[in-house]
Design a protein around this motif. Structure first.
Motif, short mmCIF file in Angstrom:
data_model
loop_
_atom_site.label_atom_id
_atom_site.label_comp_id
_atom_site.label_asym_id
_atom_site.label_seq_id
_atom_site.Cartn_x
_atom_site.Cartn_y
_atom_site.Cartn_z
N TYR A 173 0.83 -1.21 0.00
CA TYR A 173 0.00 0.00 0.00
C TYR A 173 0.87 1.26 0.00
O TYR A 173 0.56 2.24 -0.69
N PRO A 185 -4.52 -1.70 -4.76
CA PRO A 185 -3.21 -1.04 -4.80
C PRO A 185 -2.13 -1.87 -5.49
O PRO A 185 -1.19 -1.31 -6.06
N SER A 221 -4.73 4.40 -2.34
CA SER A 221 -3.80 3.52 -1.63
C SER A 221 -3.42 4.09 -0.28
O SER A 221 -3.23 3.33 0.71
#
Length: 608
Positions: free
Chosen positions: A12, A206, A49
């Motif tokens: 992420y 992500p 993200s």
């Protein structure tokens, strides 16, 4: 489980960083079409993200709840921006209007409002704390969430179709760009589907954005996405009449437009792209040598070359990327055949003007000197009769100069093509021309009841010059001359022991005949002494004449006037041994009125 949790945190964070870095980098080129929406989509991925990273890393239920709701800002805006980018990238930037952007913006505003407030559980059917969930938040989608997902997938499907269509129709360097961008736009929503349909517990979107960043990097670095963008290419490059060739630094053709394909004599660009220019022009080594010379150093250069009956100008411009590295050549090939022909015509006109100047300066000098001399004598002469005679000679010299000027001007202006011809009565125009020429005791006979299509003014001038030629050269004067058919006539430049024929009568006949193939032939002939064989082949050349007092331009003017109409003219010998001129390529006026054959005899005095 801890390892998986930490690994997802790294993913992420990396996805957030990739989106921010690429977005900032692209903004350096924000003046280029398509870059702003692409940078916006990358910033939006970072805004998706980033909240997922915070929600996953945080132990605060309240913070995780807020991040889950806010990530839909990134979700919706990323879809919006990538759709706008695809429109511009594929040459549909005319659809990107304030109205379009406004309508597309309704979706993100509504979704964010519903995600934050969730009235009546319309967006989230359930939204509760669950420590077993990766973000400590568990939710089930509501009706609005499902509609939002379907709408987002619909837009992303449109993006995929647009880029696939562009991938199918594009070529060379742009095909590599399109492939990279196709992957960059499809992988994220496929990764999102894995999470939405519950196949994994972590949000895998992500991960798709990291792959997107990699593919964008490939498009930018490997395929010069920013430096060589194909925005509106099909409407610009493919429609220009000049040949456009893109060659890499290894001399391989990586792009060519339809005009270039025609020059290469190939059916499509795909059959030429990828080949070395040495292979493409193997039948014309001179072109290969010229290209090598043009591309020897990375500077813009231009040259010209001829191929069969065509003329081309070729311009080579070096292509550099955003880091000033030489990556290839842009070759533009212009067909300059028309320009070359105009230049040649202008050169011929200038040469003709030079000849006119020489002719005028040479031919005017003699009558001008004669006139000046007789004028001086007239001033010194007290006898009125002698003075009148000298002044008459001055007047004749002036007339001679006027004729020279008139012929030269006619020759200079008569070459323009006739653009607006009209029906012309041959008989009427022949009579009008005959009346404007000093014809002595000569007679005109016209055998025509038809009209032809011509310029009346220039056609009359053609007749006048033919009639003047017949009268001035056809009537007997001087020693005799025996033409090829045995009929005896006088001709000053070919003396003979034959007795002179003192007749001064001459008949000129104009007729519109049929050549036997349905083609009309207009003839002008006389029964005079004819044209000597020694000059017959050169009779239409400037300055060719058998009389010292003539300019030798009359028949050249006739030929030029005929050519201006699109006709051809030839000279032959009449049945009586005189001169015969034949005009071919004329058009009858089928609606023209017909008249009876007529005869016209001049009433002017004989010229000695």
């Amino acid at each position: 489980m801890v390892f998986g949790h930490n690994a997802m945190l790294v993913i992420y964070a990396a996805a957030t960083l990739v989106g921010l870095v690429l977005g900032v980098y692209l903004l350096q080129y924000r003046d280029k079409p398509g870059v702003v929406p692409l940078a916006g989509s990358l910033f939006a991925t970072a805004f998706l993200s980033g909240p997922v990273f915070v929600a996953t890393a945080s132990d605060s239920h309240l913070l995780s709840s807020l991040m889950i709701r806010l990530l839909f800002v990134g979700v919706c805006t990323s879809v919006l921006f990538i759709f706008l980018f695809s429109l511009e990238y594929t040459g549909r930037e005319h659809l990107v209007t304030p109205k379009t952007v406004g309508l597309l913006s309704i979706h993100p505003v509504v979704v964010v409002a519903l995600a934050v407030t969730n009235p009546g559980n319309v967006f989230f059917a359930t939204f509760e704390y669950n420590p077993a969930a990766p973000t400590d938040i568990y939710f089930e989608p509501g009706v609005a969430f499902v509609l939002h997902t379907l709408y987002s997938y619909l837009l992303l499907a449109c993006v995929t179709v647009l880029i696939l269509e562009f991938l199918y129709s594009t070529r060379g360097l742009y095909r590599g760009q399109a492939l990279a961008l196709f992957g960059a736009t499809t992988i994220p929503w496929l990764a999102n589907m894995v999470y939405i349909f519950g196949l994994v517990s972590y949000d895998t979107t992500p991960i798709g954005y990291i792959l997107t960043g990699v593919l964008y990097t490939v498009a930018i670095v490997r395929y010069q996405f920013i430096d060589v963008a194909p925005i509106a290419r099909n409407r610009v490059v493919d429609t220009v009449s000049e040949g456009v060739f893109v060659i890499d630094h290894d001399n391989h053709l990586i792009d060519v437009n339809p005009a270039g394909c025609e020059m290469l004599a190939v059916d499509s660009a795909s059959s030429a792209i990828g080949h070395n220019v040495h292979t493409l022009f193997k039948t014309n080594p001179a072109i290969v040598d010229m290209l090598e010379e043009l591309t020897e150093t990375p500077v813009e250069s231009t040259t010209e070359f001829s191929l069969e009956d065509r003329h081309f100008e070729i311009q080579a411009t070096p292509i550099t990327d955003g880091r000033d590295r030489h990556v290839g050549w842009l070759i533009l090939v212009y067909d300059i055949t028309t320009r070359k022909r105009r230049e040649s015509e202008l050169e011929r006109q200038n040469e003709r003007l030079d000849r006119f100047a020489d002719l005028v300066s040479h031919d005017l000098r003699n009558p001008l000197s004669v006139a000046s001399g007789y004028l001086d004598i007239a001033r010194d002469t007290e006898d009125e009769a002698d003075t009148a005679e000298y002044l008459d000679r001055v007047e004749r010299s002036h007339e001679r100069m006027e004729a020279i000027v008139d012929d030269v001007l006619t020759l200079a202006r008569g070459g323009a093509t006739v653009t607006e011809p009209q029906p012309v009565d041959v008989a009427a125009l022949a009579r009008r021309a005959w009346n404007s020429v000093e014809t002595d005791n000569a007679t005109l006979e016209v055998h025509s009841r038809e009209k032809i299509v011509a310029d009346p003014t220039r056609f009359q001038r053609l007749f006048e010059n033919l009639f003047r030629n017949a009268v001035e050269h056809g009537i007997e004067d001087g020693d005799s001359h025996t033409p090829e058919n045995g009929v005896t006539h006088h001709y000053a430049d070919e003396p003979s022991s034959e007795s002179p024929d003192t007749s001064t009568e001459l008949t000129v006949t104009v007729a519109l005949e049929d050549a036997g193939t349905g083609e009309p032939v207009l003839t002008v002939e006389d029964d005079g002494r004819g044209i000597p064989s020694s000059i017959r082949e050169r009779i239409f050349e400037e300055g060719v004449t058998t009389a010292e007092t003539n300019t030798g331009l009359g028949l050249r003017i006739v030929e030029q006037l005929a050519q201006a109409h699109g006709w051809s003219i030839t000279v032959a010998t009449s049945s009586t041994g005189g001169a015969r001129f034949e005009l071919r390529g004329i058009d009858r006026d089928v609606s023209g009125s017909r008249e009876s054959p007529s005869e016209f005899t001049s009433s002017g005095e004989s010229r000695k």
